[in-house]
Design a protein around this motif. Structure first.
Motif, PDB file in Angstrom:
ATOM      1  N   VAL A 174      42.177  -6.290 -12.012  1.00 17.55           N
ATOM      2  CA  VAL A 174      41.597  -7.198 -12.997  1.00 17.55           C
ATOM      3  C   VAL A 174      40.659  -6.414 -13.928  1.00 17.55           C
ATOM      4  CG1 VAL A 174      39.578  -7.935 -11.668  1.00 17.55           C
ATOM      5  CG2 VAL A 174      40.629  -9.508 -13.253  1.00 17.55           C
ATOM      6  N   GLU A 175      40.643  -6.786 -15.190  1.00 17.39           N
ATOM      7  CA  GLU A 175      39.847  -6.076 -16.200  1.00 17.39           C
ATOM      8  C   GLU A 175      38.442  -6.636 -16.337  1.00 17.39           C
ATOM      9  OE1 GLU A 175      40.747  -3.367 -17.908  1.00 17.39           O
ATOM     10  OE2 GLU A 175      42.648  -3.308 -16.830  1.00 17.39           O
ATOM     11  N   SER A 176      38.291  -7.920 -16.200  1.00 20.66           N
ATOM     12  CA  SER A 176      37.004  -8.575 -16.427  1.00 20.66           C
ATOM     13  C   SER A 176      36.039  -8.309 -15.278  1.00 20.66           C
ATOM     14  CB  SER A 176      37.222 -10.084 -16.586  1.00 20.66           C
ATOM     15  OG  SER A 176      36.010 -10.771 -16.525  1.00 20.66           O
TER      16      SER A 176
ATOM     17  N   ILE B 293      33.998 -12.348  -8.795  1.00 18.53           N
ATOM     18  CA  ILE B 293      34.443 -13.570  -8.111  1.00 18.53           C
ATOM     19  C   ILE B 293      35.463 -13.225  -7.027  1.00 18.53           C
ATOM     20  CG2 ILE B 293      35.703 -15.747  -8.418  1.00 18.53           C
ATOM     21  CD1 ILE B 293      32.835 -15.823  -9.418  1.00 18.53           C
ATOM     22  N   ILE B 294      36.409 -12.367  -7.351  1.00 17.49           N
ATOM     23  CA  ILE B 294      37.435 -11.968  -6.377  1.00 17.49           C
ATOM     24  C   ILE B 294      36.798 -11.294  -5.169  1.00 17.49           C
ATOM     25  CG2 ILE B 294      39.360 -10.368  -5.988  1.00 17.49           C
ATOM     26  CD1 ILE B 294      40.225 -10.985  -8.889  1.00 17.49           C
ATOM     27  N   LEU B 295      35.863 -10.385  -5.400  1.00 17.99           N
ATOM     28  CA  LEU B 295      35.238  -9.665  -4.293  1.00 17.99           C
ATOM     29  C   LEU B 295      34.353 -10.570  -3.439  1.00 17.99           C
ATOM     30  CD1 LEU B 295      34.402  -6.283  -6.043  1.00 17.99           C
ATOM     31  CD2 LEU B 295      36.107  -6.687  -4.250  1.00 17.99           C
TER      32      LEU B 295
ATOM     33  N   ILE C  40      33.882 -13.495   1.665  1.00 17.51           N
ATOM     34  CA  ILE C  40      33.657 -14.716   2.449  1.00 17.51           C
ATOM     35  C   ILE C  40      34.888 -15.036   3.291  1.00 17.51           C
ATOM     36  CG2 ILE C  40      33.323 -17.216   2.280  1.00 17.51           C
ATOM     37  CD1 ILE C  40      31.571 -16.609  -0.211  1.00 17.51           C
ATOM     38  N   LEU C  41      36.060 -14.968   2.684  1.00 17.37           N
ATOM     39  CA  LEU C  41      37.298 -15.253   3.403  1.00 17.37           C
ATOM     40  C   LEU C  41      37.520 -14.256   4.549  1.00 17.37           C
ATOM     41  CD1 LEU C  41      39.785 -17.069   3.522  1.00 17.37           C
ATOM     42  CD2 LEU C  41      40.882 -15.553   1.891  1.00 17.37           C
ATOM     43  N   LEU C  42      37.267 -12.978   4.275  1.00 18.79           N
ATOM     44  CA  LEU C  42      37.432 -11.966   5.323  1.00 18.79           C
ATOM     45  C   LEU C  42      36.422 -12.163   6.449  1.00 18.79           C
ATOM     46  CD1 LEU C  42      38.148  -8.777   3.199  1.00 18.79           C
ATOM     47  CD2 LEU C  42      39.756 -10.031   4.651  1.00 18.79           C
ATOM     48  N   ALA C  43      35.207 -12.589   6.125  1.00 16.22           N
ATOM     49  CA  ALA C  43      34.215 -12.844   7.164  1.00 16.22           C
ATOM     50  C   ALA C  43      34.662 -13.988   8.076  1.00 16.22           C
ATOM     51  CB  ALA C  43      32.863 -13.161   6.538  1.00 16.22           C
ATOM     52  N   LEU C  44      35.203 -15.037   7.486  1.00 18.30           N
ATOM     53  CA  LEU C  44      35.681 -16.163   8.298  1.00 18.30           C
ATOM     54  C   LEU C  44      36.866 -15.766   9.169  1.00 18.30           C
ATOM     55  CD1 LEU C  44      35.352 -19.017   5.666  1.00 18.30           C
ATOM     56  CD2 LEU C  44      33.847 -18.551   7.611  1.00 18.30           C
TER      57      LEU C  44
END
Length: 136
Positions: free
Chosen positions: A38-40, A46-48, A53-57
């Motif tokens: 992603v460039e922005s 937001i992705i990170l 959060i998802l990886l922690a869960l």
């Protein structure tokens, strides 16, 4: 109808742990590739953050499955004397021998359940932290 044995439970938990670990690696790969392409700067953040959060869960669910598997393998042969005599489940015998291996004295089973997922989470978390500090 067959009775559910501890050996069946061990097989189920091993498969569950492997499936969760494989899914974790897919999510980790998707987060890393998405953040890298992603460039922005805002989208990357937001992705990170969402990825961390998802990886922690997911890490919590993998850790729980690993703890359950450790308890099940421990229950397959409760005494060390029975392990030495070979009067218990083959998995427990091999597990006891692997613990006394000179190459990796504490066993390798916890790599999948704790260490590799924790490493992946930390890398994404640190990437989010560094990306928030340095706007590119």
């Amino acid at each position: 109808m067959d009775d559910w044995t501890m050996s069946d439970e061990r097989e189920f938990m091993e498969n569950l742990l492997n499936e969760r670990f494989n899914f974790y690696l897919v999510v980790y790969g998707a987060v890393v590739v998405s953040a890298g392409t992603v460039e922005s700067w805002f989208a990357k953040m937001i992705i990170l953050i969402v990825g961390a959060i998802l990886l922690a869960l997911l890490l919590l669910t993998i850790g729980r499955a690993q703890v359950k598997l450790d308890y099940i393998i421990g229950e397959l042969c409760a005494t060390k004397t029975a392990v030495r005599l070979g009067h218990c489940h083959p998995v427990a015998v091999i597990d006891e021998r692997a613990r006394h291996s000179k190459t990796f004295p504490r066993g390798r089973r916890r790599l999948v359940g704790f260490y590799i997922p924790a490493f992946c989470f930390v890398t994404v978390y640190l990437a989010a932290a560094f990306a928030s500090c340095f706007v590119i």
